[in-house]
Design a protein around this motif. Structure first.
Motif, PDB file in Angstrom:
ATOM      1  N   SER A 203       0.844  -1.196   0.000  1.00  6.41           N
ATOM      2  CA  SER A 203       0.000   0.000   0.000  1.00  6.41           C
ATOM      3  C   SER A 203       0.874   1.239   0.000  1.00  6.41           C
ATOM      4  O   SER A 203       2.096   1.172   0.187  1.00  6.41           O
ATOM      5  CB  SER A 203      -0.889   0.021   1.260  1.00  6.41           C
ATOM      6  N   TYR A 205       0.856   3.444   2.284  1.00  5.31           N
ATOM      7  CA  TYR A 205       1.381   3.594   3.647  1.00  5.31           C
ATOM      8  C   TYR A 205       2.767   2.941   3.741  1.00  5.31           C
ATOM      9  O   TYR A 205       3.702   3.517   4.301  1.00  5.31           O
ATOM     10  CB  TYR A 205       0.459   2.915   4.655  1.00  5.31           C
ATOM     11  N   ARG A 375      -0.187  -2.616   9.974  1.00  4.68           N
ATOM     12  CA  ARG A 375      -1.199  -2.571   8.919  1.00  4.68           C
ATOM     13  C   ARG A 375      -2.293  -1.573   9.304  1.00  4.68           C
ATOM     14  O   ARG A 375      -3.429  -1.963   9.611  1.00  4.68           O
ATOM     15  CB  ARG A 375      -1.780  -3.966   8.701  1.00  4.68           C
ATOM     16  N   GLU A 377      -3.892   0.396   7.468  1.00  2.00           N
ATOM     17  CA  GLU A 377      -4.843   0.675   6.394  1.00  2.00           C
ATOM     18  C   GLU A 377      -6.269   0.291   6.782  1.00  2.00           C
ATOM     19  O   GLU A 377      -7.225   1.028   6.510  1.00  2.00           O
ATOM     20  CB  GLU A 377      -4.423  -0.076   5.122  1.00  2.00           C
ATOM     21  N   ASP A 380      -7.615   2.786   9.387  1.00  9.09           N
ATOM     22  CA  ASP A 380      -7.992   4.057   8.778  1.00  9.09           C
ATOM     23  C   ASP A 380      -9.247   3.932   7.925  1.00  9.09           C
ATOM     24  O   ASP A 380     -10.018   4.888   7.787  1.00  9.09           O
ATOM     25  CB  ASP A 380      -6.837   4.597   7.932  1.00  9.09           C
ATOM     26  N   PRO A 417      -7.890  -1.975   0.732  1.00 14.71           N
ATOM     27  CA  PRO A 417      -6.701  -1.146   0.951  1.00 14.71           C
ATOM     28  C   PRO A 417      -5.399  -1.877   0.664  1.00 14.71           C
ATOM     29  O   PRO A 417      -4.336  -1.249   0.576  1.00 14.71           O
ATOM     30  CB  PRO A 417      -6.808  -0.779   2.435  1.00 14.71           C
TER      31      PRO A 417
END
Length: 444
Positions: A203, A205, A375, A377, A380, A417
Motif C-alpha cells: 500500500s 502507507y 497494517r 490501512e 484508517d 486497501p
C-alpha cells in the motif's frame, strides 16, 4: 509502461556491487556448481535442462509466507519460458506448512526441514545461515525472493547479500516503529529493506514508510498484497469436504443455540486467533479472561479458536478454555478451510497480521488484539480497530460490536486497501523487466 519500469530499464538497480574477496557466483552453471548441486539432484537436473535461463530462488518457511508466495509462484509458472522458478522451503513451521504445500500443489526443489522442538531465534538463525549457503552455491540465483518479516526471510536476504545476489521483498515497508512489537518481526523487516533491491509494498502507507527510511523510491512498487490474490483464488473454489464439515458444525451450533434463545434472537459466531510472540504469557491470559466474560455476557455467542501449535499458546489456552461452553477450540485450519470458515463468521478478534488484511476483502468487523499494528490501512478505513490486550478493553469493544448495530454496520464494509488481487501479476512483471533489461552478472 509505468515510470518506475522505465527507470529500471535505464538504470542498474539490480546490478550487484563490485566483488570483494569472498566466493563469487558465476551467472551460469560450472563444474563446481554442478558438483555443489549434487546434494540437490532435482535442482541440478532442472538447471542442466535450461542452463541459460534466469533463475529466481524463492525462500519461505512459515504458513503466511506459503499463502502469500502461492499466487506469485503460480504467476511465475505461467512465465516459465522466461523464468526458471526454484523453491526452497526452510521448514521453519513444519506442521503448519505441509498441508498448504499440498493444497496449493507447490513443488519444492529444496526442503531444509530445519524445525526443531523448542527452537530459539538464535538457534534457528544459525542453522538457516549454515543450511542456505550450499543452496546458494547449487542454484546460483539471479534473484532471490523473500516475503514478509520472518526469520527465514531475514536470514535468506542476508545470505543473498553476502553472495551479492539481488533481493526482491514481497510485502515490504510494514512498520510499527516499535522494534519490540511485533517481535522479532519489526527488526526482521527493516533488515530486509536495507539489503533489498526491489521492494513490493502492499500500500501507499508501506511505500511512505520506506521513503521515510530513505529507500530509493525507484526501487519501491505499490503492488498490493498477494494475500488478496490468494483469498480470491480460494473463494472461487467449491468448499472442500473438510471445509464443509466445519461449516456443518457451525450450523449445528446455530440450531442448538437458536432453540433456547428468545424469539427473534439468533446465534452469532466470532473467529478468534491469538498466537503472537509478544502476547505470550499475560497477553494470552488476558485474552482468555476476555473470552470467558464475553461468553458469560452474551448467550447467543459462539467463539471459534484455531489454536496455534506453539506450546506457549496451546497449553494455557486449552487449560483455560478447554471446557468452556460455546468456545470451540480447533486444530490449525488448512487455508481453504479457513477462508470459507472466515466468510461464515459474524466478526473477528485477532492478533494476526495477515488476517487484518484478509478481513477487509470479506467485510468482517475486526478488533485487533495488539498494542500496535504495521497494517494501519484497515484501521484508517474503519473496518478494523486496534484495542490492545487488556481484557476489560477487549470485552468493551467486542460488546460494542455485538450490541450496537450502527457500529457493526460501519465496520462491515468490504474494501481493498491491500490491493485488488493483481499483486502477483504486477510483481512478476516487474521482476521480468528488471532481470531482462539489466542482464545481471552474478558477483561481477
Amino acid at each position: 509502461m509505468s515510470k518506475q519500469l522505465l527507470n529500471i530499464m535505464n538504470s542498474s538497480l539490480l546490478t550487484p556491487v563490485p566483488s570483494i574477496p569472498t566466493t563469487p557466483l558465476s551467472p551460469s552453471p560450472s563444474a563446481a556448481m554442478l558438483a555443489c548441486g549434487a546434494s540437490y539432484p532435482n535442482v541440478a537436473a532442472r538447471i542442466a535442462e535450461r542452463p541459460t535461463a534466469t533463475r529466481v530462488l524463492s525462500i519461505f518457511g512459515t504458513r503466511p509466507e506459503v499463502i502469500k508466495f502461492y499466487p506469485v509462484l503460480k504467476e511465475m509458472d505461467k512465465r516459465s519460458e522466461s523464468i526458471l522458478s526454484i523453491t526452497c522451503v526452510t521448514g521453519q513451521h513444519r506442521q503448519m506448512i505441509d498441508p498448504l504445500l499440498s493444497l496449493f500443489d507447490i513443488a519444492t526443489d529444496v526442503d531444509l526441514n530445519l524445525m526443531t522442538q523448542g527452537q530459539t531465534l538464535s538457534n534457528l538463525s544459525a542453522r538457516l545461515f549454515l543450511a542456505l549457503a550450499p543452496v546458494f552455491e547449487a542454484v546460483r540465483p539471479h534473484l532471490v525472493l523473500v516475503q514478509g518479516d520472518t526469520t527465514t526471510a531475514m536470514i535468506a536476504a542476508m545470505c543473498a547479500f553476502y553472495y551479492r545476489v539481488p533481493v526482491g521483498h514481497i510485502e515490504a515497508g510494514l512498520r510499527t516503529n516499535d522494534r519490540y512489537n511485533p517481535f522479532p518481526e519489526e527488526v526482521n523487516r527493516r533488515i530486509v529493506s536495507v539489503v533489498g533491491n526491489l521492494h513490493f509494498a502492499p500500500s501507499s502507507y508501506a511505500a511512505d514508510a520506506l521513503r521515510a527510511e530513505r529507500i530509493d523510491m525507484n526501487t519501491v512498487f505499490v503492488t498490493g498484497n498477494p494475500v488478496i490474490d490468494a483469498i480470491m483464488l480460494i473463494r472461487e473454489k467449491v468448499p472442500s469436504a473438510a471445509a464443509r464439515q466445519l461449516l456443518d458444525r457451525v450450523e449445528a451450533a446455530d440450531a442448538a443455540t437458536n432453540a433456547v434463545l428468545p424469539a427473534g434472537q439468533k446465534a452469532r459466531h466470532i473467529l478468534l486467533t491469538a498466537h503472537r510472540r509478544e502476547n505470550h504469557g499475560e497477553g494470552i491470559a488476558a485474552i482468555c479472561r476476555a473470552v470467558k466474560r464475553i461468553i458469560a455476557q452474551h448467550k447467543d455467542v459462539h467463539i471459534w479458536y484455531p489454536v496455534h501449535l506453539n506450546p506457549a499458546v496451546c497449553v494455557p489456552v486449552r487449560q483455560e478454555l478447554g471446557k468452556m461452553e460455546r468456545v470451540h477450540l480447533l486444530d490449525p485450519l488448512e487455508y481453504d478451510v479457513f477462508v470459507h470458515f472466515l466468510d461464515r463468521m459474524y466478526m473477528v478478534m485477532t492478533d494476526s497480521g495477515g488476517i487484518q488484511e484478509e478481513v477487509t476483502a470479506l467485510a468482517k468487523p475486526t478488533i485487533v488484539l495488539r498494542e500496535t499494528t504495521e497494517r494501519p490501512e484497515g484501521v484508517d478505513a474503519g473496518v478494523t480497530k486496534l484495542v490492545g490486550i487488556n481484557d476489560d478493553t477487549i470485552v468493551k469493544e467486542a460488546t460494542l460490536l455485538l450490541t450496537d448495530d450502527q457500529t457493526f454496520a460501519a465496520m462491515s464494509r468490504k474494501c481493498f486497501p491491500f490491493g485488488d488481487g493483481t499483486a502477483a501479476q504486477q510483481i512478476v512483471d516487474i521482476l521480468l523487466t528488471s532481470l531482462s533489461t539489466n542482464k545481471l552478472s552474478i558477483g561481477a
